[in-house]
Design a protein around this motif. Structure first.
Motif, PDB file in Angstrom:
ATOM      1  N   MET A  89       0.830  -1.207   0.000  1.00  0.00           N
ATOM      2  CA  MET A  89       0.000   0.000   0.000  1.00  0.00           C
ATOM      3  C   MET A  89       0.869   1.263   0.000  1.00  0.00           C
ATOM      4  N   ASP A  90       1.935   1.238   0.829  1.00  0.00           N
ATOM      5  CA  ASP A  90       2.849   2.384   0.874  1.00  0.00           C
ATOM      6  C   ASP A  90       3.478   2.595  -0.498  1.00  0.00           C
ATOM      7  N   GLU A  91       3.798   1.479  -1.160  1.00  0.00           N
ATOM      8  CA  GLU A  91       4.396   1.520  -2.490  1.00  0.00           C
ATOM      9  C   GLU A  91       3.448   2.222  -3.465  1.00  0.00           C
ATOM     10  N   LEU A  92       2.161   1.865  -3.374  1.00  0.00           N
ATOM     11  CA  LEU A  92       1.164   2.480  -4.265  1.00  0.00           C
ATOM     12  C   LEU A  92       1.065   3.974  -3.982  1.00  0.00           C
ATOM     13  N   ARG A  93       1.043   4.291  -2.660  1.00  0.00           N
ATOM     14  CA  ARG A  93       0.928   5.705  -2.277  1.00  0.00           C
ATOM     15  C   ARG A  93       2.100   6.511  -2.809  1.00  0.00           C
ATOM     16  N   LYS A  94       3.298   5.888  -2.692  1.00  0.00           N
ATOM     17  CA  LYS A  94       4.514   6.565  -3.157  1.00  0.00           C
ATOM     18  C   LYS A  94       4.379   6.946  -4.634  1.00  0.00           C
ATOM     19  N   ASN A  95       3.693   6.055  -5.375  1.00  0.00           N
ATOM     20  CA  ASN A  95       3.498   6.321  -6.805  1.00  0.00           C
ATOM     21  C   ASN A  95       2.264   7.183  -7.060  1.00  0.00           C
ATOM     22  N   GLY A  96       1.716   7.749  -5.995  1.00  0.00           N
ATOM     23  CA  GLY A  96       0.578   8.667  -6.133  1.00  0.00           C
ATOM     24  C   GLY A  96      -0.730   7.991  -6.501  1.00  0.00           C
ATOM     25  N   LYS A  97      -0.832   6.666  -6.258  1.00  0.00           N
ATOM     26  CA  LYS A  97      -2.054   5.951  -6.634  1.00  0.00           C
ATOM     27  C   LYS A  97      -3.044   5.924  -5.469  1.00  0.00           C
ATOM     28  N   GLU A  98      -4.303   6.226  -5.798  1.00  0.00           N
ATOM     29  CA  GLU A  98      -5.349   6.132  -4.795  1.00  0.00           C
ATOM     30  C   GLU A  98      -6.061   4.793  -5.012  1.00  0.00           C
ATOM     31  N   ILE A  99      -6.436   4.141  -3.912  1.00  0.00           N
ATOM     32  CA  ILE A  99      -7.120   2.850  -4.045  1.00  0.00           C
ATOM     33  C   ILE A  99      -8.611   3.079  -3.846  1.00  0.00           C
ATOM     34  N   GLY A 100      -9.424   2.516  -4.741  1.00  0.00           N
ATOM     35  CA  GLY A 100     -10.871   2.747  -4.667  1.00  0.00           C
ATOM     36  C   GLY A 100     -11.664   1.456  -4.531  1.00  0.00           C
ATOM     37  N   LEU A 101     -12.580   1.426  -3.563  1.00  0.00           N
ATOM     38  CA  LEU A 101     -13.475   0.274  -3.375  1.00  0.00           C
ATOM     39  C   LEU A 101     -14.912   0.737  -3.568  1.00  0.00           C
ATOM     40  N   ALA A 102     -15.631   0.076  -4.478  1.00  0.00           N
ATOM     41  CA  ALA A 102     -17.059   0.376  -4.660  1.00  0.00           C
ATOM     42  C   ALA A 102     -17.872  -0.602  -3.822  1.00  0.00           C
TER      43      ALA A 102
ATOM     44  N   LYS B  78     -15.846   2.272   7.324  1.00  0.00           N
ATOM     45  CA  LYS B  78     -14.985   2.802   8.397  1.00  0.00           C
ATOM     46  C   LYS B  78     -13.565   2.260   8.262  1.00  0.00           C
ATOM     47  N   ALA B  79     -13.472   0.963   7.948  1.00  0.00           N
ATOM     48  CA  ALA B  79     -12.137   0.352   7.795  1.00  0.00           C
ATOM     49  C   ALA B  79     -11.393   1.003   6.634  1.00  0.00           C
ATOM     50  N   CYS B  80     -12.113   1.285   5.542  1.00  0.00           N
ATOM     51  CA  CYS B  80     -11.490   1.952   4.388  1.00  0.00           C
ATOM     52  C   CYS B  80     -10.939   3.306   4.822  1.00  0.00           C
ATOM     53  N   GLU B  81     -11.764   4.065   5.523  1.00  0.00           N
ATOM     54  CA  GLU B  81     -11.326   5.396   5.989  1.00  0.00           C
ATOM     55  C   GLU B  81     -10.074   5.261   6.843  1.00  0.00           C
ATOM     56  N   TYR B  82     -10.095   4.260   7.721  1.00  0.00           N
ATOM     57  CA  TYR B  82      -9.010   4.065   8.674  1.00  0.00           C
ATOM     58  C   TYR B  82      -7.673   3.820   7.972  1.00  0.00           C
ATOM     59  N   ILE B  83      -7.717   3.000   6.901  1.00  0.00           N
ATOM     60  CA  ILE B  83      -6.422   2.687   6.269  1.00  0.00           C
ATOM     61  C   ILE B  83      -6.142   3.522   5.019  1.00  0.00           C
ATOM     62  N   GLY B  84      -7.088   4.389   4.659  1.00  0.00           N
ATOM     63  CA  GLY B  84      -6.832   5.305   3.545  1.00  0.00           C
ATOM     64  C   GLY B  84      -7.244   4.786   2.179  1.00  0.00           C
ATOM     65  N   ILE B  85      -8.262   3.920   2.155  1.00  0.00           N
ATOM     66  CA  ILE B  85      -8.844   3.494   0.875  1.00  0.00           C
ATOM     67  C   ILE B  85     -10.083   4.369   0.625  1.00  0.00           C
ATOM     68  N   ARG B  86     -10.221   4.847  -0.612  1.00  0.00           N
ATOM     69  CA  ARG B  86     -11.410   5.647  -0.930  1.00  0.00           C
ATOM     70  C   ARG B  86     -12.571   4.685  -1.185  1.00  0.00           C
TER      71      ARG B  86
ATOM     72  N   ASN C 101     -15.491  -1.064 -15.637  1.00  0.00           N
ATOM     73  CA  ASN C 101     -14.745  -0.263 -16.620  1.00  0.00           C
ATOM     74  C   ASN C 101     -14.232   1.057 -16.055  1.00  0.00           C
ATOM     75  N   ASP C 102     -14.425   1.251 -14.758  1.00  0.00           N
ATOM     76  CA  ASP C 102     -14.014   2.514 -14.130  1.00  0.00           C
ATOM     77  C   ASP C 102     -12.601   2.335 -13.543  1.00  0.00           C
ATOM     78  N   ASP C 103     -11.656   3.059 -14.093  1.00  0.00           N
ATOM     79  CA  ASP C 103     -10.249   2.909 -13.697  1.00  0.00           C
ATOM     80  C   ASP C 103      -9.973   3.370 -12.272  1.00  0.00           C
ATOM     81  N   THR C 104     -10.872   4.188 -11.715  1.00  0.00           N
ATOM     82  CA  THR C 104     -10.634   4.682 -10.357  1.00  0.00           C
ATOM     83  C   THR C 104     -11.118   3.674  -9.306  1.00  0.00           C
ATOM     84  N   ILE C 105     -11.754   2.595  -9.774  1.00  0.00           N
ATOM     85  CA  ILE C 105     -12.270   1.570  -8.857  1.00  0.00           C
ATOM     86  C   ILE C 105     -11.416   0.308  -8.981  1.00  0.00           C
ATOM     87  N   ASP C 106     -10.831  -0.106  -7.856  1.00  0.00           N
ATOM     88  CA  ASP C 106      -9.984  -1.311  -7.865  1.00  0.00           C
ATOM     89  C   ASP C 106     -10.751  -2.556  -7.422  1.00  0.00           C
TER      90      ASP C 106
END
Ligand code: NDP
Length: 259
Positions: free
Chosen positions: A1-14, A33-41, A65-70
């Motif tokens: 996760m830190d690696e992703l953050r370093k690369n400026g990537k936001e993680i998204g859960l629908a 709440k868990a998403c908020e806690y660890i920094g997942i959108r 098909n939404d690239d902002t959603i992982d």
């Protein structure tokens, strides 16, 4: 996760919830709440009970098909007029953070998977972190649902447990459970595993979450009786439930990493 953050990537859960099932609402809120806690959108899609299967499927396809959603999570159960299997099959295999899609289920069978279903994976994590070795142990799983019992048995088997699966047609359940070194209850019947069904020194894991008429939450295991015999036991609440959410977070980060 830190690696992703370093690369400026936001993680998204629908997170999709259909209707107003109070238990589902609690689960969805806890996941958010868990998403908020660890920094997942987390992005919630709360749809009315009247939503059709087609409408739900087209939302899932849009999110595929939404690239902002992982990761995509459809909170079960769905209203009766919607076929759960059809909806699950619509979720992209790569965004299926619950690991309910048949392709991911098949991968678990052969032991070559990207995602593990959250509840059984949480149970395995509890076992591992408690220093319990599954190798060669008699493992009994009570319950054979596709989302808990069956994958649980498979994960214990992958760790070299000798696994027995019980269900509603099992004859003399107590005779089987008394033989368990590791007993996992995933039934949905309040406190049905009593002290006399448990072997001295067994590891007892309670997946059950049952709301009694007085609103109290209890598991499938009669805790006060079983803890006297068990070497280790999980409580309800505060046992497997939080682990399930932790594993959902892990799968979501993994989905983003794989992308
Ligand atoms: P299901 O209702 O899908 O499956 C229940 C299983 O228990 C079935 O295989 C059924 O057998 C079996 N069963 C029912 N009655 C008996 C009985 N008297 N003796 C032996 N087996 C029996 O439930 P789930 O697997 O979805 O969930 C099980 C429990 O786990 C529920 O309490 C649920 O709320 C909880 N849960 C908790 C989670 C968590 O995060 N902690 C996550 C998911 C679920 P048969 O197949 O023959 O009908």
């Amino acid at each position: 996760m830190d690696e992703l953050r370093k690369n400026g990537k936001e993680i998204g859960l629908a997170v999709i919830i259909v209707g107003d099932n109070p238990a589902s609402r609690i689960y969805v809120n806890n996941k958010k709440k868990a998403c908020e806690y660890i920094g997942i959108r987390s992005e919630e899609f709360a749809l009315p009970e009247s939503t059709t299967e087609e409408e739900l499927k087209s939302l899932v396809e849009k999110l595929n098909n939404d690239d902002t959603i992982d990761g995509i999570l459809v909170q079960l159960p769905l209203p009766k007029h919607i076929n759960e299997e059809t909806v699950i099959n619509t979720i992209s295999v790569k965004k299926d953070v619950d690991a309910f899609h048949p392709v991911n289920v098949g991968k678990i069978m052969i032991g070559d998977y990207d995602f593990l279903p959250c509840t059984p994976a949480g149970v395995m994590e509890l076992i591992k972190e408690s220093g319990i070795d599954v190798d060669g142990k008699n493992c009994v799983v009570v319950g054979r649902s596709n989302i808990v019992g069956k994958p649980q048995a498979m994960l214990l088997l992958h760790k070299n447990g000798t696994v027995t699966i019980c269900h509603s047609k099992t004859k003399d359940l107590a005779e089987v459970t008394k033989n368990a070194d590791i007993l996992v209850a995933a039934v949905g019947v309040p406190e049905m595993i009593t002290g006399d069904m448990v072997k001295e020194g067994a590891v007892v894991i309670d997946v059950g979450m049952n709301r009694l008429p007085d609103k109290k939450l209890v598991g499938d295991v009669k805790f006060e009786e079983c803890e006297k015999k068990a070497a280790a036991i999980t409580p309800v609440p505060g046992g497997v439930g939080p682990m399930t959410i932790a594993m959902l977070m892990k799968n979501t980060v993994k989905a983003a990493t794989l992308k």
